[in-house]
Design an enzyme around this catalytic site. Structure first.
Site, PDB file in Angstrom:
ATOM      1  N   HIS A   1     112.904  77.860 151.275  1.00 45.19           N
ATOM      2  CA  HIS A   1     112.730  78.808 150.857  1.00 45.19           C
ATOM      3  C   HIS A   1     110.914  78.740 152.675  1.00 45.19           C
ATOM      4  O   HIS A   1     110.867  77.267 152.796  1.00 45.19           O
ATOM      5  CB  HIS A   1     111.461  79.294 150.578  1.00 45.19           C
TER       6      HIS A   1
ATOM      7  N   LYS B   1     108.590  87.243 140.009  1.00 46.19           N
ATOM      8  CA  LYS B   1     109.096  87.179 139.843  1.00 46.19           C
ATOM      9  C   LYS B   1     109.749  86.975 138.018  1.00 46.19           C
ATOM     10  O   LYS B   1     110.789  86.343 138.089  1.00 46.19           O
ATOM     11  CB  LYS B   1     109.929  85.769 140.596  1.00 46.19           C
TER      12      LYS B   1
HETATM   13  N1  PLP Z   1     110.204  79.878 147.301  1.00 43.83           N
HETATM   14  C1  PLP Z   1     111.736  80.532 146.827  1.00 43.83           C
HETATM   15  C2  PLP Z   1     112.902  79.830 146.583  1.00 43.83           C
HETATM   16  C3  PLP Z   1     111.143  81.804 146.816  1.00 43.83           C
HETATM   17  O1  PLP Z   1     112.697  82.212 146.257  1.00 43.83           O
HETATM   18  C4  PLP Z   1     110.293  82.636 147.094  1.00 43.83           C
HETATM   19  C5  PLP Z   1     110.069  83.689 147.339  1.00 43.83           C
HETATM   20  O2  PLP Z   1     111.124  84.905 146.957  1.00 43.83           O
HETATM   21  C6  PLP Z   1     109.396  81.956 146.990  1.00 43.83           C
HETATM   22  C7  PLP Z   1     109.346  79.928 146.858  1.00 43.83           C
HETATM   23  C8  PLP Z   1     107.852  82.342 147.652  1.00 43.83           C
HETATM   24  O3  PLP Z   1     107.469  82.904 146.631  1.00 43.83           O
HETATM   25  P1  PLP Z   1     106.482  84.640 146.732  1.00 43.83           P
HETATM   26  O4  PLP Z   1     106.224  85.333 148.049  1.00 43.83           O
HETATM   27  O5  PLP Z   1     106.180  84.982 145.538  1.00 43.83           O
HETATM   28  O6  PLP Z   1     105.014  83.364 146.791  1.00 43.83           O
END
Ligand code: PLP
Length: 411
Positions: free
Chosen positions: A125, A229
């Site tokens: 991500h 989540k």
């Molecule tokens: N990493 C992964 C695999 C994710 O799916 C997400 C959110 O979609 C994130 C990191 C980032 O999470 P957050 O936006 O809650 O910081």
């Protein structure tokens, strides 16, 4: 071990799910973006604000003592939830993104030198890429990526040994890919890195609320995840880090709460975890997350995982069978609770808009994995992501609507 669970009654715990959208019953399939909240979590937030809202760690008065006790109880609960050795290894952040930024800024600045390598995977991500690009630019380190094999979305493990050179200082990997549904063998990856003295970070944003997670069994140095989540509120996330690393790391942000003693020209910091929590924290967040963790564990994370996987596998097979020409991403078997796909000639945003009119919430786009999309040769995919309150009937309706969308746009 999984047990029989009354999923229909559990679904009734989520007030938001019993509404209509555009005149159709809501089918919420955007759980990888954020999950819905059970009534117990919503009630816990209200209860905090109605009965013991106060700042933590500062006041001697009764409300502050109660808020502080609840805040620290939540930290201890997180430690149990992921089997950390101690609550002192748990830092509250705003989410996975801030947790990774903390590691990159603090650990990265203290440990990276010109010529060092940060190894990531091609399915990360953006939140596990961009902070490393930033610290690499400041320290002279470089980024190297472990390849993804193709549409089946597996890591090319045969390449790992050659990439784990003596220059690699950190190996960062996503546990469950949010755009492929791949479940990476993180315990094996961490063991192979640890054997070479390499520090490891696991992005658990898509795993922590869906499957049993044991950071000691995984053997990682850092593990990051987000409360929102996994049935918790937005604005609260977790960084787990091995105690020895936290002791050695410089603070991330500075100011109130994280200090022992301040003079005009010198400051002594508290010990971890407080050294990494500057300013008034999100207090309702950990309290709500505590209730969410209790709620998930009462259902059983093994049960949740089995349910999610069964829905995703069924969705994958139904889409493959019923949508001519569909391109499905991620592994056919052993996938996490989501499906990601593209239909030739139809943009993902059109599919999502069409589905929305039918009451179905999907996600279309690059899912914050633009480099992976480029590698796969697509601009965007459509993603349906499931949680334990979703049903097989909802998957059937999804597939029906996707077929209608394909016919509509390919007229
Ligand atoms: N990493 C992964 C695999 C994710 O799916 C997400 C959110 O979609 C994130 C990191 C980032 O999470 P957050 O936006 O809650 O910081």
């Amino acid at each position: 071990m999984t047990q029989a669970v009354d999923w229909a009654s559990i679904r009734r715990d989520f007030p938001i799910l019993s509404q209509t959208v555009h005149g159709k019953p809501l089918i919420y399939l955007d759980n990888a973006a954020t999950s819905q909240k059970p009534r117990v979590v919503i009630d816990a937030l209200r209860d905090y604000y109605e009965r013991y809202n106060a700042n933590v760690h500062r006041g001697i008065h009764e409300l502050s003592a109660r808020a502080t006790a609840a805040f620290e109880a939540a930290r201890a609960r997180v430690a149990r939830f992921i089997n950390a050795r101690s609550p002192d290894e748990i830092i509250f952040t705003r989410g996975t993104t801030e947790a990774i930024n903390l590691v990159a800024a603090s650990w990265g600045a203290a440990n990276l030198r010109p010529g060092d390598v940060i190894l990531l995977t091609e399915m990360e991500h953006h939140s596990n890429i961009v902070p490393w690009q930033q610290i690499a630019a400041r320290t002279g380190a470089t980024l190297v990526y472990l390849p993804v094999t193709g549409d089946e979305g597996l890591l090319d493990l045969d390449k790992l040994d050659t990439l784990l050179t003596h220059r690699v200082k950190l190996f960062g990997m996503v546990h469950v890919s949010n755009s492929l549904g791949t479940v990476n063998p993180v315990a094996e990856l961490c063991a192979r890195a640890r054997a070479r003295g390499i520090t490891t970070l696991v992005d658990g944003a898509q795993s922590a609320g869906h499957m049993p997670v044991d950071v000691q069994q995984i053997g990682c140095d850092f593990f990051a995840f987000s409360g929102h989540k996994m049935c918790g509120p937005t604005g609260i996330g977790i960084l787990y880090a091995r105690a020895a690393l936290l002791e050695a790391m410089p603070p991330y942000q500075t100011g109130g709460e994280m200090i022992l003693r301040v003079e005009y020209h010198h400051t002594e910091f508290k010990k971890p975890p407080h050294k990494f929590e500057a300013g008034t924290p999100d207090i309702a967040g950990p309290i709500g997350l505590h209730v969410a963790m209790d709620y998930l564990d009462a259902i059983g994370r093994a049960n949740i995982w089995a349910h999610d996987q069964a829905l995703a596998t069924y969705a994958y097979e139904q889409l493959a069978a019923k949508v001519p020409g569909v391109r499905l991403f991620g592994p056919r078997t052993g996938r996490a609770g989501l499906v990601s796909f593209a239909i030739p000639g139809v943009h993902a945003h059109d599919i999502v808009t069409f589905a929305d009119r039918a009451g179905i919430a999907l996600r279309g786009g690059h899912h914050c994995t633009q480099p992976l999309m480029h590698k796969l040769g697509v601009e965007a995919t459509t993603r349906a992501s499931f949680y334990f309150y979703n049903t097989k009937d909802e998957v059937d309706r999804l597939v029906e609507v996707i077929c209608e969308a394909q016919r509509f746009f390919n007229r």
